[in-house]
Design a protein around this motif. Structure first.
Motif, PDB file in Angstrom:
ATOM      1  N   LYS A 248       0.728  -1.213  -0.022  1.00  0.00           N
ATOM      2  CA  LYS A 248       0.068  -0.061   0.060  1.00  0.00           C
ATOM      3  C   LYS A 248       0.907   1.121  -0.101  1.00  0.00           C
ATOM      4  CE  LYS A 248      -2.661  -2.483   3.674  1.00  0.00           C
ATOM      5  NZ  LYS A 248      -1.384  -3.153   3.999  1.00  0.00           N
ATOM      6  N   PHE A 249       0.222   2.395  -0.708  1.00  0.00           N
ATOM      7  CA  PHE A 249       0.854   3.561  -0.243  1.00  0.00           C
ATOM      8  C   PHE A 249      -0.231   4.661  -0.080  1.00  0.00           C
ATOM      9  CE2 PHE A 249      -1.465   3.906  -4.023  1.00  0.00           C
ATOM     10  CZ  PHE A 249      -1.633   5.363  -4.371  1.00  0.00           C
ATOM     11  N   GLY A 250       0.191   6.019   0.372  1.00  0.00           N
ATOM     12  CA  GLY A 250      -0.529   7.015   0.585  1.00  0.00           C
ATOM     13  C   GLY A 250      -0.334   7.559   2.051  1.00  0.00           C
ATOM     14  N   ILE A 251       0.012   6.947   3.099  1.00  0.00           N
ATOM     15  CA  ILE A 251       0.219   7.591   4.277  1.00  0.00           C
ATOM     16  C   ILE A 251       1.717   8.180   4.320  1.00  0.00           C
ATOM     17  CG2 ILE A 251       0.303   7.201   6.818  1.00  0.00           C
ATOM     18  CD1 ILE A 251      -1.770   5.179   6.475  1.00  0.00           C
ATOM     19  N   ASP A 252       1.803   9.373   4.301  1.00  0.00           N
ATOM     20  CA  ASP A 252       3.180  10.034   4.341  1.00  0.00           C
ATOM     21  C   ASP A 252       3.476  10.329   5.751  1.00  0.00           C
ATOM     22  OD1 ASP A 252       5.414  11.788   3.981  1.00  0.00           O
ATOM     23  OD2 ASP A 252       4.406  13.146   2.552  1.00  0.00           O
ATOM     24  N   ARG A 253       4.580   9.849   6.119  1.00  0.00           N
ATOM     25  CA  ARG A 253       5.146  10.028   7.688  1.00  0.00           C
ATOM     26  C   ARG A 253       6.142  10.907   7.534  1.00  0.00           C
ATOM     27  NH1 ARG A 253       5.363   4.145  10.355  1.00  0.00           N
ATOM     28  NH2 ARG A 253       5.834   5.414  12.094  1.00  0.00           N
ATOM     29  N   SER A 254       6.591  11.338   6.403  1.00  0.00           N
ATOM     30  CA  SER A 254       7.816  12.314   6.373  1.00  0.00           C
ATOM     31  C   SER A 254       8.196  13.513   7.291  1.00  0.00           C
ATOM     32  CB  SER A 254       8.149  12.784   5.183  1.00  0.00           C
ATOM     33  OG  SER A 254       7.138  13.552   4.422  1.00  0.00           O
ATOM     34  N   GLY A 255       6.753  14.059   7.720  1.00  0.00           N
ATOM     35  CA  GLY A 255       6.867  15.140   8.823  1.00  0.00           C
ATOM     36  C   GLY A 255       6.671  14.723  10.144  1.00  0.00           C
TER      37      GLY A 255
ATOM     38  N   VAL B 256      11.221  -6.741  -6.402  1.00  0.00           N
ATOM     39  CA  VAL B 256      10.371  -7.217  -7.156  1.00  0.00           C
ATOM     40  C   VAL B 256      10.159  -6.610  -8.606  1.00  0.00           C
ATOM     41  CG1 VAL B 256       9.378  -8.913  -5.674  1.00  0.00           C
ATOM     42  CG2 VAL B 256       8.206  -6.528  -6.302  1.00  0.00           C
ATOM     43  N   ASP B 257       9.881  -7.055  -9.494  1.00  0.00           N
ATOM     44  CA  ASP B 257       9.448  -6.339 -10.948  1.00  0.00           C
ATOM     45  C   ASP B 257       7.922  -5.681 -11.118  1.00  0.00           C
ATOM     46  OD1 ASP B 257       8.497  -8.681 -11.422  1.00  0.00           O
ATOM     47  OD2 ASP B 257       9.545  -8.870 -13.190  1.00  0.00           O
ATOM     48  N   HIS B 258       7.008  -6.441 -10.189  1.00  0.00           N
ATOM     49  CA  HIS B 258       5.739  -6.088 -10.118  1.00  0.00           C
ATOM     50  C   HIS B 258       5.201  -6.267  -8.876  1.00  0.00           C
ATOM     51  CE1 HIS B 258       5.316 -10.425 -10.912  1.00  0.00           C
ATOM     52  NE2 HIS B 258       3.835 -10.131 -10.446  1.00  0.00           N
ATOM     53  N   ILE B 259       3.777  -5.688  -8.401  1.00  0.00           N
ATOM     54  CA  ILE B 259       3.126  -5.893  -7.272  1.00  0.00           C
ATOM     55  C   ILE B 259       1.744  -6.562  -7.802  1.00  0.00           C
ATOM     56  CG2 ILE B 259       2.098  -4.778  -5.493  1.00  0.00           C
ATOM     57  CD1 ILE B 259       4.226  -2.353  -5.642  1.00  0.00           C
ATOM     58  N   ASP B 260       1.450  -7.384  -7.161  1.00  0.00           N
ATOM     59  CA  ASP B 260       0.167  -8.059  -7.526  1.00  0.00           C
ATOM     60  C   ASP B 260      -1.100  -7.376  -7.101  1.00  0.00           C
ATOM     61  OD1 ASP B 260       1.226 -10.667  -8.626  1.00  0.00           O
ATOM     62  OD2 ASP B 260       1.833 -10.978  -6.458  1.00  0.00           O
ATOM     63  N   LEU B 261      -0.873  -6.677  -6.009  1.00  0.00           N
ATOM     64  CA  LEU B 261      -2.119  -5.896  -5.572  1.00  0.00           C
ATOM     65  C   LEU B 261      -1.640  -4.579  -4.931  1.00  0.00           C
ATOM     66  CD1 LEU B 261      -5.203  -5.458  -5.282  1.00  0.00           C
ATOM     67  CD2 LEU B 261      -5.137  -7.086  -3.217  1.00  0.00           C
ATOM     68  N   TYR B 262      -2.213  -3.407  -5.378  1.00  0.00           N
ATOM     69  CA  TYR B 262      -1.588  -2.067  -5.081  1.00  0.00           C
ATOM     70  C   TYR B 262      -2.563  -1.409  -4.372  1.00  0.00           C
ATOM     71  CZ  TYR B 262       2.016   1.629  -4.810  1.00  0.00           C
ATOM     72  OH  TYR B 262       2.823   2.502  -4.487  1.00  0.00           O
ATOM     73  N   TYR B 263      -2.581  -1.175  -3.053  1.00  0.00           N
ATOM     74  CA  TYR B 263      -3.624  -0.456  -2.623  1.00  0.00           C
ATOM     75  C   TYR B 263      -3.544   1.097  -2.219  1.00  0.00           C
ATOM     76  CZ  TYR B 263      -5.600  -4.942  -0.398  1.00  0.00           C
ATOM     77  OH  TYR B 263      -6.096  -6.131  -0.226  1.00  0.00           O
ATOM     78  N   LEU B 264      -4.510   2.018  -2.405  1.00  0.00           N
ATOM     79  CA  LEU B 264      -4.416   3.242  -1.466  1.00  0.00           C
ATOM     80  C   LEU B 264      -4.909   2.858  -0.314  1.00  0.00           C
ATOM     81  CD1 LEU B 264      -4.486   6.577  -1.698  1.00  0.00           C
ATOM     82  CD2 LEU B 264      -6.796   6.132  -2.588  1.00  0.00           C
ATOM     83  N   HIS B 265      -3.904   3.324   0.508  1.00  0.00           N
ATOM     84  CA  HIS B 265      -3.890   3.099   2.079  1.00  0.00           C
ATOM     85  C   HIS B 265      -5.102   3.586   2.695  1.00  0.00           C
ATOM     86  CE1 HIS B 265      -1.129   1.451   5.351  1.00  0.00           C
ATOM     87  NE2 HIS B 265      -2.480   1.166   5.447  1.00  0.00           N
ATOM     88  N   ARG B 266      -5.542   5.046   2.303  1.00  0.00           N
ATOM     89  CA  ARG B 266      -6.647   5.866   2.739  1.00  0.00           C
ATOM     90  C   ARG B 266      -6.897   6.678   1.872  1.00  0.00           C
ATOM     91  NH1 ARG B 266      -6.194   2.131   6.118  1.00  0.00           N
ATOM     92  NH2 ARG B 266      -6.164   2.457   8.453  1.00  0.00           N
TER      93      ARG B 266
END
Length: 317
Positions: A79-86, A113-123
């Motif tokens: 998953k991606f979407g939650i930015d904790r950089s701050g 890996v060269d691909h992700i089977d299921l890529y989620y938007l985290h929120r």
């Protein structure tokens, strides 16, 4: 291991949530975590769940190392979407197109890996419309970096809007005996569109197993600050754990297996495909969770369990 088709993606009927191997549930153990992933694959649990935010990338690296010689045996979700950089107090939910592309490339690198089977938007994103985010995710599919798209914690409206841009394979949301929000928030649309449900925390973050003492949770365990685990709410919710334990004792199984069997049984009742992803970082609990697939609940069991969701005290977060 039984298999389930989640909106076009064939996965094991039960997956493995890997978050706790890196963060939020106390001290981790790299070697035991890798051994747990390997044992899961041996048992037919091939649906692995991680995210770029778990351990700030640590979990993707761990999972990637664990599957480096068995990539073709698993269905890998991140998953991606939650930015904790701050910092955690200033974290944001991002979905702008440039960020989507950046996150995917970074996850592929960490996972090796060269691909992700299921890529989620985290929120649901705070800085972009869902159409922009899913449009960028669709470009990742076209580029061969991602095979299927998913969303997490969305409602009917957001799912419809996202699906209009690109087919969605699965929605991941918290769902268990004591968290049944998806039944009113999104299940009808899942059924209509043929989208699968991936329940996370199907064991109520361990509370339903009867093995968690809220008073003994360490400072690195976020449950020690969770509204349902602490104070008067924690004491009130103990009756829910006790009820699950009573059913388990009558059937000669563990409370965790009863809680998981209940989740599995909802697929037919709701008319959707689902594959829960109980998390663990130890082989012992993994093997117990897998055995839940052989547990059958009768009418009396279900009558006692179904009403527990109405007795929960405290918010999810």
């Amino acid at each position: 291991m039984k298999r389930v088709n989640l909106g076009g993606l064939d996965v094991s009927a039960q997956g493995l949530g890997c978050m706790g191997m890196s963060e939020w549930y106390g001290q981790g153990d790299w070697d035991e975590s890798v051994a747990t992933i390997h044992r899961a694959i041996e048992l037919g649990v091939t649906f692995l769940d991680t995210a770029d935010v778990y351990g700030s990338g640590h979990n993707e690296v761990l999972v990637g190392r664990a599957i480096h010689d068995r990539r073709d045996q698993v269905q890998l979700a991140t998953k991606f979407g939650i930015d904790r950089s701050g910092g955690d107090r200033a974290r944001t939910i991002r979905g702008d197109a440039a960020y989507v592309r950046q996150c995917c490339d970074a996850s592929l690198l960490r996972l090796g890996v060269d691909h992700i089977d299921l890529y989620y938007l985290h929120r649901p994103p705070q800085n972009a419309e869902i159409e922009e985010t899913v449009g960028a995710m669709a470009e990742l599919v076209q580029a061969g970096k991602v095979r299927h798209l998913g969303l997490s914690e969305v409602n009917h409206d957001l799912l419809r809007r996202a699906y209009a841009v690109h087919p969605i394979t699965a929605v991941q949301s918290e769902y268990s005996l004591w968290t049944r929000d998806p039944e009113t928030d999104v299940v009808d649309t899942l059924r209509e569109l043929g989208v699968g449900l991936v329940p996370y925390s199907p064991l109520g973050r361990g509370f339903l197993t009867g093995t968690v003492d809220p008073k003994s949770l360490g400072e690195k365990d976020f449950r020690g600050f969770n509204p349902r685990f602490t104070g008067d709410a924690g004491q009130a919710n103990q009756r829910i754990a006790d009820a699950v334990k009573a059913v388990a004792e009558r059937k000669g199984v563990t409370p965790a297996q009863v809680a998981l069997a209940w989740v599995h049984g909802q697929a037919e009742r709701l008319g959707i495909a689902l594959a829960p992803i109980p998390g663990t970082k130890r082989r012992t609990w993994l093997e117990q969770n897998v055995a839940a697939l052989e547990v059958t609940l009768d009418a009396q069991d279900l009558a006692e369990l179904d009403r527990l969701g109405e007795q929960v005290v405290g918010a999810r977060y």
